[in-house]
Design a protein around this motif. Structure first.
Motif, short mmCIF file in Angstrom:
data_model
loop_
_atom_site.label_atom_id
_atom_site.label_comp_id
_atom_site.label_asym_id
_atom_site.label_seq_id
_atom_site.Cartn_x
_atom_site.Cartn_y
_atom_site.Cartn_z
N ARG A 136 11.35 -25.11 11.55
CA ARG A 136 12.69 -25.67 11.79
C ARG A 136 12.84 -27.05 11.18
N GLY A 137 11.77 -27.61 10.63
CA GLY A 137 11.84 -28.94 10.04
C GLY A 137 11.84 -30.06 11.06
N GLU A 138 11.48 -29.75 12.30
CA GLU A 138 11.50 -30.75 13.36
C GLU A 138 10.15 -31.44 13.55
N GLY A 139 9.10 -30.88 12.95
CA GLY A 139 7.76 -31.40 13.22
C GLY A 139 7.04 -31.85 11.97
N GLU A 140 5.93 -32.56 12.19
CA GLU A 140 5.04 -33.00 11.11
C GLU A 140 3.62 -32.89 11.61
N MET A 141 2.66 -32.67 10.69
CA MET A 141 1.26 -32.45 11.05
C MET A 141 0.51 -33.77 11.10
N VAL A 142 -0.34 -33.91 12.11
CA VAL A 142 -1.19 -35.09 12.26
C VAL A 142 -2.58 -34.65 12.67
N ASP A 143 -3.58 -35.43 12.26
CA ASP A 143 -4.97 -35.20 12.68
C ASP A 143 -5.26 -36.05 13.91
N LEU A 144 -5.83 -35.43 14.93
CA LEU A 144 -6.23 -36.17 16.12
C LEU A 144 -7.72 -35.94 16.38
N LEU A 145 -8.37 -36.96 16.89
CA LEU A 145 -9.78 -36.87 17.22
C LEU A 145 -9.91 -36.29 18.63
N ALA A 146 -10.74 -35.26 18.77
CA ALA A 146 -10.92 -34.61 20.07
C ALA A 146 -12.40 -34.33 20.30
N PRO A 147 -12.82 -34.25 21.56
CA PRO A 147 -14.22 -33.88 21.83
C PRO A 147 -14.43 -32.39 21.59
N VAL A 148 -15.64 -32.04 21.19
CA VAL A 148 -15.97 -30.62 21.09
C VAL A 148 -15.96 -30.03 22.50
N SER A 149 -15.81 -28.74 22.59
CA SER A 149 -15.81 -28.11 23.91
C SER A 149 -17.22 -28.14 24.51
N PRO A 150 -17.34 -28.09 25.84
CA PRO A 150 -18.68 -28.09 26.46
C PRO A 150 -19.57 -26.97 25.95
N SER A 151 -18.99 -25.83 25.57
CA SER A 151 -19.81 -24.72 25.05
C SER A 151 -20.37 -25.02 23.67
N GLU A 152 -19.68 -25.88 22.90
CA GLU A 152 -20.15 -26.23 21.55
C GLU A 152 -21.10 -27.42 21.56
N TRP A 153 -21.12 -28.18 22.66
CA TRP A 153 -21.91 -29.40 22.70
C TRP A 153 -23.41 -29.17 22.46
N PRO A 154 -24.05 -28.17 23.05
CA PRO A 154 -25.50 -28.01 22.82
C PRO A 154 -25.85 -27.87 21.34
#
Length: 533
Positions: free
Chosen positions: A171-189
């Motif tokens: 719809r042309g209402e949004g724009e893409m941005v990169d955000l820093l996030a923690p990995v999920s607890p299952s991916e942490w090991p």
């Protein structure tokens, strides 16, 4: 669902995205999940919540929120910045860009985890952390937070994989941005297994909470280009609204969402490398008038309502102040100009609004004496102001501008230059009489009192009328007023501003603040001589 809503009480949000230099003047918006979880951990330790909730409760809270990428409800925001010089080693200075977003203090930022499952203790800990959180982002972004359980009526930022995000982009209402996030607890090991225990600075990092605690000193020492346990997530956010006001939420009679055909007040944020003192309000008003005239001519929309000039002859209009007032203002009363109001008694038409919204910067023309000066302008919104009318009941103060809101008392912020000579038909016609006459002609009620002031105080410093610039550079002026004066006007009931009276009032002179200012009154025996200013 678990949600936290933040209100930024100062109306500003400061945060530099990971991997960007502060002088790039970018702002992390919305706040990244990594930033939010680190803030929760910081409050847990700063306010000694570990005395009531052990480490295991904190771990369950953080891992419960890290298991899901949150969605956001965003307040309207304007991206802006200031520039100033900071001292560095060797006694030198360097130019710094301080970027931030301007938001309404009462319009909350909402962060929601729709699938999060927290036990009773973890939820109680989150509630206490939210209550104690002093700011989010940089320390200037001070505010309040609260725990909520009901979703809002819309999402304004969400992970790219959601269907609603794709629809927003289409719809042309949004724009893409990169955000820093923690990995999920299952991916942490798996992430942790890639870092040998022999690295001393990472030896104690066994859980995701430990990774979130790591400071930038450790990250730099280990030469990491991203914090341990962090990943980048692609989000879609709603485009920034460039027409949001600052200050308090407008009241019913002063709203930014009124139909544009009714709007008669426009407001701009004023930014410059070197801040402009209120003493030079007339200069900013005159330069902005030149800019509006230039843009109007360029767009073939030279509207007399903004310029106050006949399009063909370039002669001043004889319309009884019906054209626009350009009013540079000091909103926070620190002695420096920070906004410009453009006010007209009648509503703006579409041509007026097109010219106003095309205005982005000011610079002194070539014929201006001295060095060239520049200002950036950020259009913040339009309102309808029923200037001159009574406001029933006591003013609430819940209006977008300190010069437009209703008040019983109005105090000079720039000198009043009386437009007529002292004698009229042989009778005395002093500045106080002229103020009353101008108010009557503008449709204001008869004031209870009009009192001369020796000086006003802004941020503790004294200002008297003699210090201000009062004559325009672009016109030869012989004014009846020699040095002008500062005044206090009181009405029987609150009336709406803005009030700007006297000579050069369309450029910022004779402007009155809607309320009391710290001021010094003349001794009674000197009142008569003071009115001669």
């Amino acid at each position: 669902m678990v949600g936290i809503e933040f209100c930024f009480l100062a109306g500003t949000y400061h945060a530099t995205p990971w991997g960007r230099h502060a002088n790039e003047a970018d702002v992390e918006w919305p706040p990244s999940p990594w930033r939010i979880l680190r803030a929760l951990i910081g409050v847990y330790h700063r306010y000694s919540l570990c005395e009531r909730y052990d480490e295991d409760v904190l771990r369950r809270l953080i891992e419960g929120l890290a298991a899901e990428q949150p969605v956001y409800r965003l307040p309207g925001a304007v991206h802006t910045h200031t520039k100033h010089f900071m001292p560095i080693a060797g006694g030198k200075t360097t130019l710094v860009h301080d970027a931030f977003l301007r938001v309404l203090p009462e319009d909350p930022l909402g962060v929601y985890w729709s699938e999060a499952h927290l036990d009773g203790q973890a939820l109680a800990l989150l509630g206490e952390i939210a209550t104690l959180m002093p700011y989010l982002g940089r320390a200037e972004s001070w505010g309040e937070a609260r725990l909520v359980s009901n979703p809002p009526d819309r999402w304004d930022a969400m992970p790219m994989e959601l269907d609603a995000a794709t629809e927003m982009l289409e719809r042309g209402e949004g724009e893409m941005v990169d955000l820093l996030a923690p990995v999920s607890p299952s991916e942490w090991p798996l992430v942790r297994s890639k870092w040998p225990v022999r690295k001393s600075s990472l030896a104690g990092v066994n859980h995701l909470v430990d990774a979130l605690r790591l400071g930038t000193d450790v990250i730099e020492k280990e030469r990491l280009n991203m914090p341990l346990g962090a990943t980048r997530v692609l989000y879609v956010r709603r485009r920034l609204d460039l027409a949001v006001p600052s200050g308090s939420r407008p009241s019913a009679s002063l709203r930014r969402d009124v139909p544009k055909i009714q709007a008669n007040v426009a407001r701009f944020r004023l930014v410059s490398k070197v801040r402009t003192r209120v003493l030079y309000a007339l200069d900013v008003g005159e330069v902005m008038h030149e800019a509006l005239e230039f843009i109007g001519a360029k767009q073939d929309r030279l509207t007399p309502a903004l310029t106050g000039l006949e399009p063909k002859t370039r002669e001043p209009l004889r319309c009884g102040h019906a054209h626009a007032f350009i009013l540079p203002v000091d909103e926070d009363l620190d002695g420096y100009l920070d906004h410009v109001l453009v006010y007209k008694r009648e509503p703006f038409d579409q041509e007026d609004l097109d010219v106003l919204q095309a205005l982005r910067q000011l610079k002194t023309p070539e014929w201006w004496p001295g060095r060239e000066r520049r200002w950036q302008l950020y259009f913040e919104g339009v309102w309808h102001a029923p200037a001159g009318s009574f406001s029933r009941g006591e003013p609430s103060g819940d209006v977008p501008d300190a010069y437009v809101r209703p008040s019983r008392v109005f105090t000079s912020i720039t000198p009043y230059l009386h437009p007529w000579h002292w004698k009229r038909g042989g009778a005395k016609f002093g500045p106080a009489d002229q103020i009353r006459e101008e108010l009557r002609r503008r449709g204001f009620p008869e004031p209870v009192s009009v009192e001369a002031l020796a000086q006003i105080r802004l941020a503790g410093l004294p200002y008297d009328a003699r210090k201000f610039r009062k004559l325009r550079y672009g016109a030869r002026q012989e004014l009846p007023a020699r040095s002008g004066g500062l005044w206090r006007i009181e009405f029987a009931e609150p009336v709406y501003g803005p009030i700007a009276l006297g000579a050069n009032c369309h450029y910022g002179m004779g402007l009155f603040y809607a309320g009391e200012l710290d001021s010094v009154r003349f001794p009674s025996e000197r009142q008569a001589s003071a009115e001669g200013g």
